[in-house]
Design a protein around this motif. Structure first.
Motif, PDB file in Angstrom:
ATOM      1  N   VAL A 112      27.727  24.986 -15.635  1.00  0.00           N
ATOM      2  CA  VAL A 112      27.831  25.777 -14.408  1.00  0.00           C
ATOM      3  C   VAL A 112      29.109  26.607 -14.438  1.00  0.00           C
ATOM      4  O   VAL A 112      30.170  26.100 -14.809  1.00  0.00           O
ATOM      5  N   LYS A 113      29.011  27.871 -14.041  1.00  0.00           N
ATOM      6  CA  LYS A 113      30.178  28.740 -13.867  1.00  0.00           C
ATOM      7  C   LYS A 113      30.521  28.725 -12.394  1.00  0.00           C
ATOM      8  O   LYS A 113      29.748  29.174 -11.550  1.00  0.00           O
ATOM      9  N   PRO A 131      35.968  26.364  -5.030  1.00  0.00           N
ATOM     10  CA  PRO A 131      34.619  26.454  -4.449  1.00  0.00           C
ATOM     11  C   PRO A 131      33.695  25.372  -5.006  1.00  0.00           C
ATOM     12  O   PRO A 131      33.847  24.946  -6.146  1.00  0.00           O
ATOM     13  N   LYS A 132      32.767  24.967  -4.175  1.00  0.00           N
ATOM     14  CA  LYS A 132      31.780  23.966  -4.574  1.00  0.00           C
ATOM     15  C   LYS A 132      30.443  24.642  -4.847  1.00  0.00           C
ATOM     16  O   LYS A 132      29.383  24.047  -4.698  1.00  0.00           O
ATOM     17  N   GLU A 133      30.501  25.920  -5.227  1.00  0.00           N
ATOM     18  CA  GLU A 133      29.309  26.694  -5.550  1.00  0.00           C
ATOM     19  C   GLU A 133      29.471  27.316  -6.917  1.00  0.00           C
ATOM     20  O   GLU A 133      30.582  27.605  -7.351  1.00  0.00           O
ATOM     21  N   GLY A 134      28.341  27.513  -7.595  1.00  0.00           N
ATOM     22  CA  GLY A 134      28.387  28.138  -8.901  1.00  0.00           C
ATOM     23  C   GLY A 134      27.011  28.590  -9.342  1.00  0.00           C
ATOM     24  O   GLY A 134      26.023  28.425  -8.624  1.00  0.00           O
ATOM     25  N   VAL A 188      23.957  27.324  -7.019  1.00  0.00           N
ATOM     26  CA  VAL A 188      23.873  25.944  -6.546  1.00  0.00           C
ATOM     27  C   VAL A 188      25.153  25.504  -5.833  1.00  0.00           C
ATOM     28  O   VAL A 188      26.217  26.078  -6.024  1.00  0.00           O
ATOM     29  N   VAL A 189      25.003  24.460  -5.019  1.00  0.00           N
ATOM     30  CA  VAL A 189      26.112  23.780  -4.359  1.00  0.00           C
ATOM     31  C   VAL A 189      26.207  22.404  -5.007  1.00  0.00           C
ATOM     32  O   VAL A 189      25.191  21.731  -5.197  1.00  0.00           O
ATOM     33  N   ILE A 235      20.080  24.221  -3.952  1.00  0.00           N
ATOM     34  CA  ILE A 235      19.948  25.549  -4.534  1.00  0.00           C
ATOM     35  C   ILE A 235      20.069  26.542  -3.386  1.00  0.00           C
ATOM     36  O   ILE A 235      19.429  26.371  -2.345  1.00  0.00           O
ATOM     37  N   ILE A 236      20.889  27.564  -3.555  1.00  0.00           N
ATOM     38  CA  ILE A 236      21.041  28.603  -2.533  1.00  0.00           C
ATOM     39  C   ILE A 236      20.103  29.740  -2.904  1.00  0.00           C
ATOM     40  O   ILE A 236      20.195  30.312  -3.986  1.00  0.00           O
TER      41      ILE A 236
END
Length: 95
Positions: A12-13, A35-38, A65-66, A93-94
């Motif tokens: 994950v980036k 951040p907790k998103e990538g 994603v979170v 998943i966003i």
């Protein structure tokens, strides 16, 4: 460099941290929360089941994603920072 995670691991980036607050205050590096998103960059082959087959992932390459706060292991590939984590660390998943 091309990187392929093994087994049930996901590469994950992480998205960049916010530079300013909603009120316009510029944050120093020490005050920025990671951040907790990538974005998912690569997937392994899936978890090996008792039957000898591989489980399919619920996520796919390119998904936003979170994930949990302390998810994965930070690794450096060609000067870029990535996280290598299990699918269990991903919360949503966003779309």
């Amino acid at each position: 460099m091309k990187t392929k995670p093994l087994g049930e691991k996901i590469l994950v980036k992480r998205f960049d941290a916010e530079e300013k607050t909603a009120g316009g205050i510029v944050l120093p590096d020490a005050a920025k929360e990671k951040p907790k998103e990538g974005k998912i960059i690569a997937l392994g082959d899936g978890k090996l089941l008792d039957s000898g087959e591989r489980a399919t992932f619920q996520v796919k390459k390119g998904d936003r994603v979170v994930f949990t706060s302390y998810a994965g292991t930070e690794i450096d590939i060609d000067g870029e920072e990535y996280l290598l984590m299990s699918e269990d660390d991903i919360l949503a998943i966003i779309e």
